[in-house]
Design an enzyme around this catalytic site. Structure first.
Site, PDB file in Angstrom:
ATOM      1  CG  ASN B  54      -0.703  -0.422   2.437  1.00  0.00           C
ATOM      2  OD1 ASN B  54      -0.232  -1.520   2.669  1.00  0.00           O
ATOM      3  ND2 ASN B  54      -0.885   0.477   3.398  1.00  0.00           N
ATOM      4  CG  ASP B  55      -0.031   4.061   2.943  1.00  0.00           C
ATOM      5  OD1 ASP B  55      -0.978   3.513   2.353  1.00  0.00           O
ATOM      6  OD2 ASP B  55      -0.125   4.527   4.086  1.00  0.00           O
ATOM      7  CD  GLN B  71       3.025   0.689   5.834  1.00  0.00           C
ATOM      8  OE1 GLN B  71       2.274   0.040   6.541  1.00  0.00           O
ATOM      9  NE2 GLN B  71       4.269   0.989   6.215  1.00  0.00           N
ATOM     10  CG  PHE B 112       1.318   1.082  10.649  1.00  0.00           C
ATOM     11  CD1 PHE B 112       1.484  -0.270  10.441  1.00  0.00           C
ATOM     12  CD2 PHE B 112       0.067   1.512  11.088  1.00  0.00           C
ATOM     13  CE1 PHE B 112       0.454  -1.186  10.643  1.00  0.00           C
ATOM     14  CE2 PHE B 112      -0.974   0.622  11.297  1.00  0.00           C
ATOM     15  CZ  PHE B 112      -0.788  -0.731  11.071  1.00  0.00           C
ATOM     16  CB  SER B 113       2.788   5.166   6.385  1.00  0.00           C
ATOM     17  OG  SER B 113       2.251   4.270   5.463  1.00  0.00           O
ATOM     18  CG  ASP B 180       0.241   7.491   8.414  1.00  0.00           C
ATOM     19  OD1 ASP B 180       0.713   6.384   8.733  1.00  0.00           O
ATOM     20  OD2 ASP B 180      -0.948   7.645   8.095  1.00  0.00           O
ATOM     21  CD  GLU B 232      -5.035   6.054   7.226  1.00  0.00           C
ATOM     22  OE1 GLU B 232      -5.144   5.190   8.089  1.00  0.00           O
ATOM     23  OE2 GLU B 232      -5.002   5.796   6.005  1.00  0.00           O
ATOM     24  CD1 TRP B 320      -7.070   2.495   2.575  1.00  0.00           C
ATOM     25  CD2 TRP B 320      -6.737   0.277   2.502  1.00  0.00           C
ATOM     26  NE1 TRP B 320      -5.739   2.269   2.838  1.00  0.00           N
ATOM     27  CE2 TRP B 320      -5.508   0.911   2.803  1.00  0.00           C
ATOM     28  CE3 TRP B 320      -6.762  -1.111   2.391  1.00  0.00           C
ATOM     29  CZ2 TRP B 320      -4.327   0.203   3.014  1.00  0.00           C
ATOM     30  CZ3 TRP B 320      -5.590  -1.818   2.586  1.00  0.00           C
ATOM     31  CH2 TRP B 320      -4.390  -1.164   2.902  1.00  0.00           C
TER      32      TRP B 320
END
Lengths: 540, 540
Positions: B54-55, B71, B112-113, B180, B232, B320
């Site tokens: 993802n990110d 991610q 996480f990001s 983030d 986010e 998402w």
């Protein structure tokens, strides 16, 4: 907007004396014999007899009568040559059509959107003492010409026959982008206040007056929120608050229409919550709210003088990306049901509560209904309910799910079918963190949808489910109104709402509802389906 | 997010020595023999070899190398057990996969990001003098555990092998909704600044540090814009301005991702333009901008240390609402092409100029291409161009329309077909006031689309056409990149852009382009179609 022919009043039939559905001003010779029986015709929503309608205008309650004016082209089913159409109702569902109330003086003019008030204290000086206080109508509208948009006024003692003020315009700024005045009586400074759009400057101008004739600008708001191409149809109003520290108080909310430039394409409405001190509107924070997650909700306006200071709003069901092309005849467009607005203090997520503008149907309980399904409670499994009646009905469903473990993300789906094979409108609830309501009109009339690249098919909005006290049961309440070619969806007391058009193939009517539960832990705690009688008596 | 199995580093192949596409960390035994040859696999966009992405994270340029972290779940093609995957490139299109760079210490953790910087002055004290300035990598990320989200850091001298700081966390607020971090060196106060999301408070926290280890909150921003469920992936950055009084200056822009809560459903990005004084971010006005009108653009981040202070952004192509379900294997998700951001002073409507965040492909001209069509100019009629090559190509089209009389609202449509009967992606330009660009993926892969109620099909955005000097010719420039199952569209120097997924039936590939002009006054002044060579060498 221009029109090719000048329409004169005397060609029309004001037709107020019969109880059948009458027309809003078109040449009687072109009227079909049985208006309001057309297959796509909404049965409990307002639509004009013939011609093209867009924004609701001049919403005002006088005595026991709700007056609705609306942007109206009596000559054609596309926008142009704008009049103020007119209809009245005692309950906001049974409407009496009247001849348009305000017409342009020439075919290069348009009577554009605006509002109406009751000048109970005769501040304008337009009324004799003999005129009852609640019959002192003053309409404030934009006169559109090729060279300018100016704010004009007209007055009436019956809400139907208006006299244009000889001193018009009351505001003239020598611009073509200045429109849609919404006026209210501001108690704080005992004066009239107008919210009006400086459309392509992305600003709402606030003007004040003591007599409705002379206006001074007191402040401006914006640019703010999503700008799009231009601002239209502002409405600054007070909405009762439910919950939180401000429970029982009222919030000032600025409702603002944008077209084009909607995130979904075309037309949409956003709202800002804040304070109004008589001079300035100051939002509580920098946030903006999109109050209806469908694509067919625009130019909404609230009633002046609604009972108990309630905020009762009607929106236009349309989107300019396709409003001039939808497959209805001899009319185009309809309104939403009246929606009661509340600013609710809700869980916006597990950690944050906030104030959100919500909308629910207003007065729907007064309509005549036939309960369609036998089993109204404890229906736990998948089921199908036949939809008898005339194509207008409501669905009231309570769902529950016992767990917060969303490894499965269970869903419940409501499918509104027509007799056409494989044709349905889908409304789903997907439990999760957060829960999502979704609408899919992909198969709800493919022929027209396929022909239009702007008829977006899928819509959704997240919300936090209401949890019962022991935190084990999460309840979702669905209230849906389906009326031939339009639907309105309200979830969780209107925390989510959607206005949706769907043009069934072959002008079919909804004929059955099927409910599918995607997980055996989802319970359909109750399901009630009511066929609603048409509110439109027709001429034989 | 959790994972069922703990994955250990030594199982993986870092595989940096070959020129074929290598993997990002999954157990080698499960790798297909010919990664990056799968029918849906993007050929010029980044996607992970296997697993779920993802990110984009930690985007940083060091020397002549662009580092992208992301991610990444190496164990499965659904989100969970988040690592920082890693890839490097010299041109942002030819990527070398590496083993994931930062892994969780236990299977209930997630990396996480976050972002990465070059600590050229060794403010952190992590580096010996022998480490070249541009090899002093510090990554700042959120460590997610069941009880908290804390900001952690790690450092590296090669961008691949990171040492987690022994003093972690560097910021801990005892909350599960704080993530983030995006860090930049702020010249104004000669210190590091972190933008980080207090997600469910709808606030962006700004923290300052002189050494990347000790941080103090200096201000917060929000709630602002569309709130949705949570905030986010903030990115506070400077973007060059083109046009207007501020031409040649830079604007501070706060880019912010929201999920769920997009107006289109699910995930989206909004941006605020303003000033940053070293302590506070103050937007110029209350407006918010949605910078990509598609539904598949999220968690975008700009590179630290991009050349010439350019703002080069990469976004995740996903939403998402369906990212965990899209029909690709053995990987899920891809990135956008790198996009160069400019704040342009544009006509937002006929009366108002304003500053708008725009994006265009960056560096695309360096790729190897084969021009597909012979006729590159003065193609005035409808035409079809065969799309040879490997499924990745670009379309460059200039349209013109001679008139401002939009009684007709003429349109031009570009249809990207596959060999499947009736299957195409449609991109249209509808001239008008304003002109609209629209995308319709309704028929661009029905099988998967039909199965997903969130795969919204139609998107559009209005814009003001560029008019030539004599005001008679209105030009629309279309730049489209189609790469197997994803497309990116840029119109008018990126005033409108859209990232769009489309999963063709039977994993088909684009095979032809047809252009239809809906009015004989629309001219296709030029059309260039280039097949672009794959940037992914594959292992034999």
């Amino acid at each position: 907007m221009t029109s090719s022919t000048l329409f004169t009043r005397q060609q029309s039939d004001s037709g107020n004396t019969t109880t059948c559905a009458t027309n809003n001003g078109i040449n009687p010779s072109s009227i079909k014999p049985a208006l309001y029986t057309e297959p796509y015709r909404p049965q409990i929503h307002f639509s004009p007899s013939t011609g093209f309608m867009n924004d609701p205008n001049g919403l005002v309650k006088s005595g026991d009568t709700w007056h609705m004016y609306f942007q109206y082209n009596p000559n054609a089913t596309v926008a142009g040559f704008q009049h103020w159409g007119h209809a009245t109702s005692k309950d906001l569902y049974h409407w009496q059509n009247h001849l348009y109330a305000i017409a342009p003086d020439s075919d290069d003019q348009g009577i554009f959107s605006g509002s109406a008030v009751l000048d109970v204290n005769n501040t304008s000086g337009f009324f004799n003492d003999s005129v009852p206080a609640d019959s002192r109508f003053v309409a404030i509208y934009t006169l559109n010409t090729p060279t300018a948009q100016n704010q004009n006024i007209a007055y009436s003692t019956d809400g139907q026959n208006y006299t244009k003020y000889s001193g018009n315009p009351v505001i003239s700024l020598n611009t073509t982008q200045f429109r849609d005045p919404k006026v209210f009586w501001d108690e704080q400074k005992s004066r009239w206040v107008m919210a009006v759009s400086h459309s392509q400057d992305y600003q709402i101008g606030f003007y004040a007056s003591t007599n409705l004739r002379e206006w001074n600008e007191v402040s401006r708001f914006g640019p703010s929120g999503i700008l799009g191409y231009q601002y239209e149809c502002p409405d600054l109003l007070q909405i009762p608050i439910s919950g939180g520290d401000k429970d029982g108080q009222k919030a000032w909310v600025l409702v603002l229409s944008i077209n084009p430039g909607a995130p979904l394409g075309g037309s949409f409405i956003q709202a800002f919550i804040g304070d109004w001190d008589g001079t300035n509107f100051k939002p509580w924070d920098g946030s903006t709210q999109i109050v209806d997650f469908g694509k067919d909700f625009y130019a909404a306006q609230t009633f002046y003088n609604a009972p108990n200071d309630q905020a009762i709003l009607i929106g236009w069901v349309g989107n300019w990306q396709y409003a001039n092309a939808v497959p209805t005849s001899p009319w185009r467009s309809s309104m939403t049901v009246p929606r009661q607005m509340t600013v609710r203090y809700i869980d916006m997520n597990p950690m944050h509560k906030g104030y959100q503008v919500t909308m629910e149907p207003y007065g729907l309980e007064s309509l005549q209904k036939q309960q369609t399904n036998e089993n109204t409670t404890s229906s736990n499994g998948n089921q199908t309910v036949s939809l008898d009646g005339n194509g207008a009905f409501e669905i009231l469903a309570n769902l529950s799910y016992p767990s917060t473990n969303y490894s499965v993300n269970p869903r419940a789906e409501f499918l509104i079918h027509t007799p056409n094979q494989g044709e349905y409108l889908k409304v789903g609830i997907l439990y999760g963190d957060p829960t999502t309501v979704y609408v899919d009109r992909r198969l709800a009339g493919k022929e027209w949808s396929d022909s239009n690249p702007f008829f977006t098919d899928r819509f959704s909005q997240q919300f936090h489910p209401i949890t019962t006290d022991n935190s084990t049961k999460q309840i979702v309440r669905v209230h849906m109104i389906v009326d031939r070619m339009q639907s309105e969806l309200f979830v969780q007391d209107g925390v989510a709402s959607a206005s949706i058009l769907h043009f069934w193939d072959n002008e079919a009517k909804p004929s059955s509802l099927s409910v599918g539960l995607g997980d055996d832990q989802i319970k359909l705690d109750s399901l009630q389906v009511n066929a609603i009688n048409s509110t439109w008596p027709t001429c034989p």
